[in-house]
Structures are given as C-alpha cells and as structure tokens.
Design an enzyme around this catalytic site. Structure first.
Site, short mmCIF file in Angstrom:
data_model
loop_
_atom_site.label_atom_id
_atom_site.label_comp_id
_atom_site.label_asym_id
_atom_site.label_seq_id
_atom_site.Cartn_x
_atom_site.Cartn_y
_atom_site.Cartn_z
N SER A 1 0.82 -1.21 0.00
CA SER A 1 0.00 0.00 0.00
C SER A 1 0.86 1.26 0.00
CB SER A 1 -0.96 -0.06 1.19
OG SER A 1 -1.96 0.92 1.12
N ASP B 1 -9.65 -5.20 -4.89
CA ASP B 1 -9.02 -4.20 -4.03
C ASP B 1 -9.64 -2.83 -4.28
OD1 ASP B 1 -7.29 -2.50 -2.60
OD2 ASP B 1 -5.55 -3.78 -3.02
N HIS C 1 -7.47 -5.68 -0.47
CA HIS C 1 -6.28 -4.98 0.02
C HIS C 1 -5.52 -5.74 1.11
CE1 HIS C 1 -4.12 -1.23 -0.41
NE2 HIS C 1 -4.02 -1.11 0.90
#
Length: 398
Positions: free
Chosen positions: A171, A341, A374
């Site tokens: 991320s 995601d 995610h």
C-alpha cells in the site's frame, strides 16, 4: 448540501470502527512487537534505532535468521526490508502463523529480515528535538517518508549487512519507494522491489467512504480544526465505539470491507490481531495529501493551495508531479495487485504499469490475483502460495 455533514460523520464512524479496540489497550502491545509477535513464535528479534536526516527516530526490527538452516549471524544472508502501509506498523507482516506470514517465511527461506515502523507509529514516535504534542512533529506527508525515512532505513541496513537490500512494500509502502526511485534515490542501496497492492495513481479509487471523505474535504476539516495527528482518537473514539458500533443494524466489520474491498482469505484470528495493532498514527497532513491525489488524479506533491506558498516550496505556482517513468529501467520490480481491491484499484494499477511501459521487460513482473482485496496480500491464509512463492522466486532471480 445536507448530505455533506452526514457523509463526514459516516466516514468518521467508519474510521473508528476500523480502529478496533487497540487504543483502549494502550502502547504496551505496540512497543513490544518483538516480544508479543516474534519471540513467542520461536524467532530471534532485534530492535534497532535509525535517525533520519530531519530528526525522526525510527524503530527498525530485525529477524536475522529463521527456525531452519544456519543460525549464524556471520553468514551473509540477503537482506530484505519490509515497509507497511497506512495506519499500520511492522506488526502487519506478523499477524498470521509462521507458515503464512511473509516476514517469517522470508526468515525461514534464508533472508535477513528487517521490518520498518514509519514515523508517527507507536514504535517510532521519537525525535531529536520535537515531541508528538508539538504540531511541527506532524508536519509531513508521504513525500518525507520517501525523502528521509526510506534512505535512512536502506543506508542503515546496508551498513549493517554490507549488501544491497531487497524491498517489500504494501500500500503506502509502495508509493514511497516508487517516489524515491522516480527521484533517483536508493539506486545504490536497493536490489529489487516487490510492490503489494501498489499505490501511485489514486484517481480511480473505488471505496465510496474514501471518495466521500475527499469530496467533502473531511481531512482538510480535521487539519483546519488543529488536529495534526490522524486518526483523531481519545474520548470521541471511545464514545463512538461504545455507542455507534453496538447500535442495531451497525456492523463495523463490514465497514472494513467497504474501505479495503471484500477480502477473501483473512482468518478471524488474524483479523483480531489486526484490530489489536491498528490504527497506527500518521500525520493529518499526509491524509490531506492523499486526498488531493484522489481528487486530482495525479501523483503530485503536496498542494499548499495558495499559489504564493507553492512558489515558496516549489518555485512554481502549482505542485510538481512525480513521473513514474523516471524510475530507473533496470531496477527489478514485482507488482502484485488484486481484482477486488478498493484502494489499489485495477485501473490505477494499469495507469502505473503504463508509466512503466518502457521498463526493461526482464526486470518487471506483473501478477494479478482476481479474488484478492487490500488486506489479503499481507494477511491472506493462502498468500504464501499465491503471492509469496512467486515473490521469493523473483528475489532469487535478482
């Protein structure tokens, strides 16, 4: 216009629910990641301190070897630096059992594993001259993480091991290394980079709660009201936790899905540990910066809004844009992204891959995991097979 206040409240409630119960537990868990998550699994864990050029004191954890193979600290093992994402810390790599958690898997495969804790997290709140109650302590965004934190961490690992380091980011930990590389930083200290749920372009982000926040300028409202540390917790957080999350029809577990996307493969036990260790603090200014990127659709530097202030910082009226095409074409890159995601949207990743279209073909590996959202990339029970095995193969080739 009446929808904006309710939307702002909705997002604040969402952030609180995602926060779990960590803040009522205090700092003890966070400040003992080695003790609570590593040593209890039978691994050696060392704690190191790294001071950045701008004065922040970061805690860097090291797992020098795994449970199998040589336990000598003098045998040269390839170092790998793991950098977590937004509102988390090094614990995010350690929440699954050893055969499913990337940090342990790498150690058992013969890597010298280093786990970073970004400035502002419970493990890295030190500074040479500033305290966390000083607004100046929180005067940074991910740009400073790329400009100061990553170079300091890479230099430290290089000095300790005498080797260039592999890198794994998740991320926000991908955005920082991409920005650093695009500015020709880290060239002499990085061996390769694996990017899980890569974040660069954010214009197509699909989570409605985050889009509501950016469209209503909610982070800017926090900043204007003097809240420099994000998320704004304390009594407000505890009140919303006890009143809102137990209200009939409100299930805070689903709000995590609404923000990250529907994670397919995260076990309840790992999710419980995740809640114990999140949220970690970041700067409100950092959240404002990310919000600007979502609205503008560009990877631009922080916009001070006033042209004259931008001129003071950048010698131009508008902030410059990071050009990912400037990343050295021979740096080995492994990109793994998911079809579900909501934060690292497929279309945004495709935009990043377009930026990298001239990258050396034998130095760029793209992996698409259709069912992943995610958190699956760091907590999925099957990520060891789907993502980490190809990632380790990639490291072995570089």
């Amino acid at each position: 216009m009446a929808k904006y206040p309710s939307a702002s409240i909705l997002l604040l409630v969402a952030l609180v629910c995602v926060s779990g119960v960590a803040q009522t537990i205090g700092l003890d868990i966070h400040n003992n990641i080695c003790k609570s998550l590593v040593k209890t699994r039978g691994y050696i864990c060392q704690e190191h301190q790294v001071t950045t050029e701008d004065g922040y004191i970061l805690r860097l954890l090291r797992i020098p070897y795994g449970r199998f193979g040589s336990k000598s600290t003098t045998d040269p093992k390839p170092p790998v630096l793991l950098q977590h994402g937004l509102l988390t810390d090094a614990a995010s790599w350690l929440l699954n059992p050893p055969n499913q958690a990337l940090a342990f898997i790498l150690a058992d495969k013969g890597f010298d594993v280093w786990l970073a804790n970004a400035r502002g997290t419970d493990s890295s709140r030190g500074h040479k001259s500033l305290g966390t109650n000083d607004p100046a302590y929180w005067d940074w965004t991910w740009e400073q993480l790329a400009a100061y934190d990553l170079p300091a961490l890479f230099n430290y690992v290089n000095n300790q091991t005498g080797q260039k380091s592999h890198y794994v980011g998740h991320s926000l930990g991908t955005l920082t290394v991409l920005a650093a590389l695009s500015q020709q930083k880290l060239r002499n200290s990085i061996r390769s980079a694996a990017l899980l749920s890569p974040i660069a372009h954010l214009g197509q982000i699909s989570t409605p709660l985050i889009r509501v926040a950016t469209q209503t300028f909610l982070p800017e409202q926090f900043y204007i009201f003097g809240l420099r540390e994000f998320p704004p917790l304390g009594r407000l957080e505890q009140t919303l936790q006890t009143i809102v999350c137990i209200h009939p029809g409100v299930d805070c577990s689903y709000i995590l899905t609404a923000i990250t996307g529907p994670n397919c493969c995260v076990s309840p036990s790992s999710l419980d540990l995740y809640y114990e260790h999140t949220p970690q603090s970041t700067a409100t200014k950092n959240i404002v910066h990310l919000s600007q990127m979502i609205r503008s659709g560009t990877i631009r530097m922080f916009d001070y809004t006033l042209p004259l202030t931008n001129m003071q910082h950048y010698n131009r009226l508008t902030p410059p844009v990071h050009n990912m095409a400037n990343i050295p074409k021979d740096i080995p890159l492994f990109l793994s992204y998911g079809g579900r995601d909501a934060l690292s949207d497929v279309n945004d990743v495709k935009a990043l891959l377009y930026d990298l279209k001239d990258h050396d073909k034998d130095k760029l590996v793209e992996q698409y995991v259709e069912e992943y959202a995610h958190l699956d990339f760091i907590m999925g029970w099957n990520a060891n097979r789907k993502v980490y095995d190809p990632l380790i193969t990639f490291f072995g080739q570089h």
